[in-house]
Design a protein around this motif. Structure first.
Motif, PDB file in Angstrom:
ATOM      1  N   TYR A 352       0.854  -1.196   0.000  1.00 62.60           N
ATOM      2  CA  TYR A 352       0.000   0.000   0.000  1.00 62.60           C
ATOM      3  C   TYR A 352       0.888   1.243   0.000  1.00 62.60           C
ATOM      4  O   TYR A 352       1.882   1.279   0.727  1.00 62.60           O
ATOM      5  CB  TYR A 352      -0.900   0.001   1.235  1.00 62.60           C
ATOM      6  N   PRO A 353       0.548   2.267  -0.778  1.00 66.22           N
ATOM      7  CA  PRO A 353      -0.567   2.297  -1.729  1.00 66.22           C
ATOM      8  C   PRO A 353      -0.342   1.329  -2.886  1.00 66.22           C
ATOM      9  O   PRO A 353       0.785   1.166  -3.347  1.00 66.22           O
ATOM     10  CB  PRO A 353      -0.575   3.747  -2.212  1.00 66.22           C
ATOM     11  N   ALA A 354      -1.439   0.720  -3.336  1.00 73.66           N
ATOM     12  CA  ALA A 354      -1.350  -0.348  -4.342  1.00 73.66           C
ATOM     13  C   ALA A 354      -1.298   0.223  -5.743  1.00 73.66           C
ATOM     14  O   ALA A 354      -2.049  -0.188  -6.637  1.00 73.66           O
ATOM     15  CB  ALA A 354      -2.539  -1.292  -4.185  1.00 73.66           C
ATOM     16  N   ILE A 355      -0.391   1.168  -5.993  1.00 71.75           N
ATOM     17  CA  ILE A 355      -0.284   1.818  -7.301  1.00 71.75           C
ATOM     18  C   ILE A 355       0.506   0.929  -8.249  1.00 71.75           C
ATOM     19  O   ILE A 355       1.657   0.571  -7.974  1.00 71.75           O
ATOM     20  CB  ILE A 355       0.392   3.192  -7.164  1.00 71.75           C
ATOM     21  N   ASP A 356      -0.112   0.550  -9.346  1.00 75.35           N
ATOM     22  CA  ASP A 356       0.541  -0.263 -10.367  1.00 75.35           C
ATOM     23  C   ASP A 356       1.245   0.681 -11.341  1.00 75.35           C
ATOM     24  O   ASP A 356       0.608   1.321 -12.188  1.00 75.35           O
ATOM     25  CB  ASP A 356      -0.499  -1.115 -11.099  1.00 75.35           C
ATOM     26  N   VAL A 357       2.565   0.798 -11.231  1.00 74.45           N
ATOM     27  CA  VAL A 357       3.301   1.754 -12.058  1.00 74.45           C
ATOM     28  C   VAL A 357       3.289   1.365 -13.529  1.00 74.45           C
ATOM     29  O   VAL A 357       3.521   2.211 -14.405  1.00 74.45           O
ATOM     30  CB  VAL A 357       4.754   1.900 -11.558  1.00 74.45           C
ATOM     31  N   THR A 358       3.022   0.099 -13.840  1.00 75.38           N
ATOM     32  CA  THR A 358       3.007  -0.324 -15.237  1.00 75.38           C
ATOM     33  C   THR A 358       1.744   0.141 -15.964  1.00 75.38           C
ATOM     34  O   THR A 358       1.751   0.269 -17.187  1.00 75.38           O
ATOM     35  CB  THR A 358       3.117  -1.847 -15.342  1.00 75.38           C
ATOM     36  N   GLN A 359       0.661   0.364 -15.240  1.00 75.14           N
ATOM     37  CA  GLN A 359      -0.586   0.819 -15.855  1.00 75.14           C
ATOM     38  C   GLN A 359      -0.851   2.302 -15.628  1.00 75.14           C
ATOM     39  O   GLN A 359      -1.784   2.855 -16.212  1.00 75.14           O
ATOM     40  CB  GLN A 359      -1.777   0.022 -15.311  1.00 75.14           C
ATOM     41  N   SER A 360      -0.064   2.930 -14.788  1.00 77.17           N
ATOM     42  CA  SER A 360      -0.273   4.332 -14.434  1.00 77.17           C
ATOM     43  C   SER A 360       0.629   5.221 -15.275  1.00 77.17           C
ATOM     44  O   SER A 360       1.681   4.788 -15.759  1.00 77.17           O
ATOM     45  CB  SER A 360       0.016   4.546 -12.948  1.00 77.17           C
ATOM     46  N   VAL A 361       0.202   6.479 -15.409  1.00 79.74           N
ATOM     47  CA  VAL A 361       0.985   7.417 -16.211  1.00 79.74           C
ATOM     48  C   VAL A 361       0.686   8.841 -15.765  1.00 79.74           C
ATOM     49  O   VAL A 361      -0.432   9.150 -15.360  1.00 79.74           O
ATOM     50  CB  VAL A 361       0.677   7.250 -17.718  1.00 79.74           C
ATOM     51  N   SER A 362       1.716   9.669 -15.803  1.00 82.41           N
ATOM     52  CA  SER A 362       1.562  11.108 -15.611  1.00 82.41           C
ATOM     53  C   SER A 362       1.988  11.790 -16.904  1.00 82.41           C
ATOM     54  O   SER A 362       3.152  11.738 -17.292  1.00 82.41           O
ATOM     55  CB  SER A 362       2.417  11.608 -14.445  1.00 82.41           C
ATOM     56  N   ARG A 363       1.035  12.436 -17.567  1.00 86.05           N
ATOM     57  CA  ARG A 363       1.321  13.001 -18.882  1.00 86.05           C
ATOM     58  C   ARG A 363       2.153  14.273 -18.827  1.00 86.05           C
ATOM     59  O   ARG A 363       2.577  14.766 -19.883  1.00 86.05           O
ATOM     60  CB  ARG A 363      -0.001  13.282 -19.611  1.00 86.05           C
ATOM     61  N   VAL A 364       2.378  14.811 -17.652  1.00 81.85           N
ATOM     62  CA  VAL A 364       3.180  16.036 -17.549  1.00 81.85           C
ATOM     63  C   VAL A 364       4.542  15.757 -16.931  1.00 81.85           C
ATOM     64  O   VAL A 364       5.318  16.691 -16.730  1.00 81.85           O
ATOM     65  CB  VAL A 364       2.436  17.121 -16.739  1.00 81.85           C
ATOM     66  N   MET A 365       4.860  14.496 -16.637  1.00 82.55           N
ATOM     67  CA  MET A 365       6.115  14.202 -15.974  1.00 82.55           C
ATOM     68  C   MET A 365       7.306  14.688 -16.791  1.00 82.55           C
ATOM     69  O   MET A 365       8.297  15.180 -16.248  1.00 82.55           O
ATOM     70  CB  MET A 365       6.240  12.707 -15.702  1.00 82.55           C
ATOM     71  N   GLY A 366       7.214  14.569 -18.112  1.00 81.34           N
ATOM     72  CA  GLY A 366       8.313  15.027 -18.955  1.00 81.34           C
ATOM     73  C   GLY A 366       8.551  16.514 -18.906  1.00 81.34           C
ATOM     74  O   GLY A 366       9.638  16.991 -19.254  1.00 81.34           O
ATOM     75  N   ASP A 367       7.557  17.285 -18.451  1.00 80.11           N
ATOM     76  CA  ASP A 367       7.689  18.735 -18.383  1.00 80.11           C
ATOM     77  C   ASP A 367       8.173  19.229 -17.025  1.00 80.11           C
ATOM     78  O   ASP A 367       8.548  20.397 -16.903  1.00 80.11           O
ATOM     79  CB  ASP A 367       6.345  19.407 -18.689  1.00 80.11           C
ATOM     80  N   VAL A 368       8.162  18.357 -16.009  1.00 75.65           N
ATOM     81  CA  VAL A 368       8.479  18.828 -14.656  1.00 75.65           C
ATOM     82  C   VAL A 368       9.635  18.062 -14.027  1.00 75.65           C
ATOM     83  O   VAL A 368       9.973  18.300 -12.862  1.00 75.65           O
ATOM     84  CB  VAL A 368       7.234  18.733 -13.735  1.00 75.65           C
ATOM     85  N   THR A 369      10.260  17.132 -14.771  1.00 73.91           N
ATOM     86  CA  THR A 369      11.391  16.372 -14.234  1.00 73.91           C
ATOM     87  C   THR A 369      12.539  16.382 -15.240  1.00 73.91           C
ATOM     88  O   THR A 369      12.372  16.715 -16.416  1.00 73.91           O
ATOM     89  CB  THR A 369      10.996  14.915 -13.932  1.00 73.91           C
ATOM     90  N   GLY A 370      13.721  15.962 -14.778  1.00 75.24           N
ATOM     91  CA  GLY A 370      14.900  15.915 -15.621  1.00 75.24           C
ATOM     92  C   GLY A 370      15.080  14.575 -16.300  1.00 75.24           C
ATOM     93  O   GLY A 370      14.425  13.585 -15.953  1.00 75.24           O
TER      94      GLY A 370
END
Length: 452
Positions: A352-370
């Motif tokens: 927990y939290p049971a977040i499945d990173v393989t099915q999850s996505v953040s569409r703005v991650m490329g704009d806010v990380t290196g």
């Protein structure tokens, strides 16, 4: 007749602006089925509130939702209220405005703004449109700053941005409520607006007792409309919560808006739409439900220059764990800027939290990380997918080490990966700590190897 009716709205506006008693606009009930009623026509726009006289001195409020053949269509806030044929329906002023102000912080209110916390009515000096104010999309600020939600795996591998709208998609009992409670308590935001729409009354009380005390309460406003309230109140509740968040954004503050749940909002619109005679489509949802979701979610996001942001987190209940074909899930996924999928199999493993990173996505991650963090997050996703895909084969002894370098590495690092994903609900983890943990686990491997 049409020409004679045209000056009526202008005449009413002049009468309202004139000094002295205000004009009374009213009609009579022609039809009532316990939820939806029709009246004789009177000037009113959709969203306006009206006072309906009930039998035996009882009364209820109703909202104008449409017109047909010279009749007004309304939905009552208290279904089942006894109403007599010919009862008077009187238009009320201010039904499309929401009183707002800093006095809402630390308070729990209902869909009509009445306090639920046994405290006096808050004194609110300003108003904001219940339906919001449209913003020019080309003038909105970009989403280019990371948002610290306090959850390690999200901060590290699914980094959010200030002004992003993201969904938490899961079936029942997988940990959505615990996750949003973590974010509401630990996120780095100036104001938290929490809309509990259509949830269990026990859960509303539990959430209020956990969040509305101490330092957390000083920045939190809760709008609660439990499941036993009418569909009209559930819809007005979510609109009120978004309007409150919009006002705080207008004042320049960073707002975290949490809607729990977007599916219950869709259910409320489905009840009203079917009562209005709309034709059901997939899983019984009328077209108005599909139109409602983007209309609500587009109100969140960054504001104009000089204003703040609304970072929105919406829970979406996937009936039967169907995260692909459910109409509400599909509509939300299409309009949101990312989604976190909670996996029941992962919850059953005690992660927990049971977040499945393989099915999850953040569409703005490329704009806010290196680039380094993005590469490490991609490598983490690759390792988790390799482990989950072959876990049963490994457990049965059907895999010999050395056949697949990625799987060998996933098996070796799985205890550390599990520790990265799992987190105590009462221990926030900052953006920097989350990024460092991810880079320590996958950063060097991602940099050295060129096969990802």
């Amino acid at each position: 007749m049409t020409a004679a009716l045209r000056p009526v709205p202008a005449l009413i506006a002049r009468l309202r602006a004139a000094p002295g008693p205000q004009p009374v606009i009213s009609g009579q009930v022609l039809r009532y089925d316990g939820l939806h009623l029709e009246t004789t026509g009177f000037p009113a726009e959709p969203g306006a509130l009206a006072h309906v006289e009930g039998a035996a001195g009882q009364a209820t409020l109703a909202e104008v939702v449409g017109f047909d053949n010279g009749r007004n269509k309304l939905v009552v806030t208290e279904p089942g209220t006894p109403v007599l044929a010919g009862a008077r329906v009187r238009l009320l002023q201010g039904g499309q405005q929401v009183p707002v102000g800093d006095a809402l912080l630390g308070r729990v209110i209902d869909a009509q703004g009445a306090p639920l916390d046994a405290r006096p009515q808050p004194v609110l000096p300003e108003v904001w449109p219940l339906a919001g104010r449209p913003l020019n999309p080309l003038l909105r600020q970009p989403v280019n700053m990371p948002f610290d939600c306090g959850v390690r795996i999200v901060n590290a591998a699914l980094t959010m941005g200030e002004g992003q709208r993201i969904g938490i998609i899961a079936g029942s009992g997988v940990g959505k409520s615990v996750l949003i409670e973590m974010m509401a308590r630990n996120a780095q935001a100036d104001v938290v607006v929490l809309a509990l729409i259509g949830e269990r009354a026990r859960e509303v009380g539990h959430m209020a007792s956990r969040l509305m005390q101490g330092e957390a309460a000083a920045r939190c406003c809760m709008v609660a409309v439990p499941a036993d309230r009418s569909p009209l109140l559930r819809l007005r509740g979510v609109r009120r919560a978004i309007a409150i968040a919009e006002w705080f954004r207008h004042t320049g503050r960073r707002v975290l808006l949490i809607i729990d749940s977007l599916t219950r909002v869709g259910h409320a619109q489905r009840e009203i739409g079917l009562a209005m005679g709309e034709q059901p489509t997939a899983k019984g949802y009328p077209p108005s439900v599909i139109a409602l979701i983007p209309a609500l979610l587009e109100r969140a996001g960054p504001g104009l220059p000089g204003e703040g942001t609304i970072t929105a987190i919406c829970t979406v209940l996937a009936d039967g764990d169907d995260t692909l074909s459910d109409p509400v899930v599909d509509s939300a996924r299409a309009i949101l800027d990312g989604h976190l999928v909670l996996a029941r199999a992962q919850a059953q493993m005690g992660i927990y939290p049971a977040i499945d990173v393989t099915q999850s996505v953040s569409r703005v991650m490329g704009d806010v990380t290196g680039p380094a963090q993005q590469s490490a997050a991609l490598r983490l996703r690759h390792l988790v997918a390799a482990y989950q895909t072959n876990r049963d084969l490994v457990m049965m002894g059907g895999y010999a080490p050395g056949q697949d370098r990625d799987l060998d590495e996933a098996i070796r690092l799985w205890p550390e990966i599990r520790a990265l994903i799992a987190q105590d609900p009462h221990q926030p983890v900052s953006l920097d700590e989350s990024r460092d943990a991810l880079l320590a686990l996958c950063g060097d491997t991602a940099t050295v190897r060129g096969d990802i």
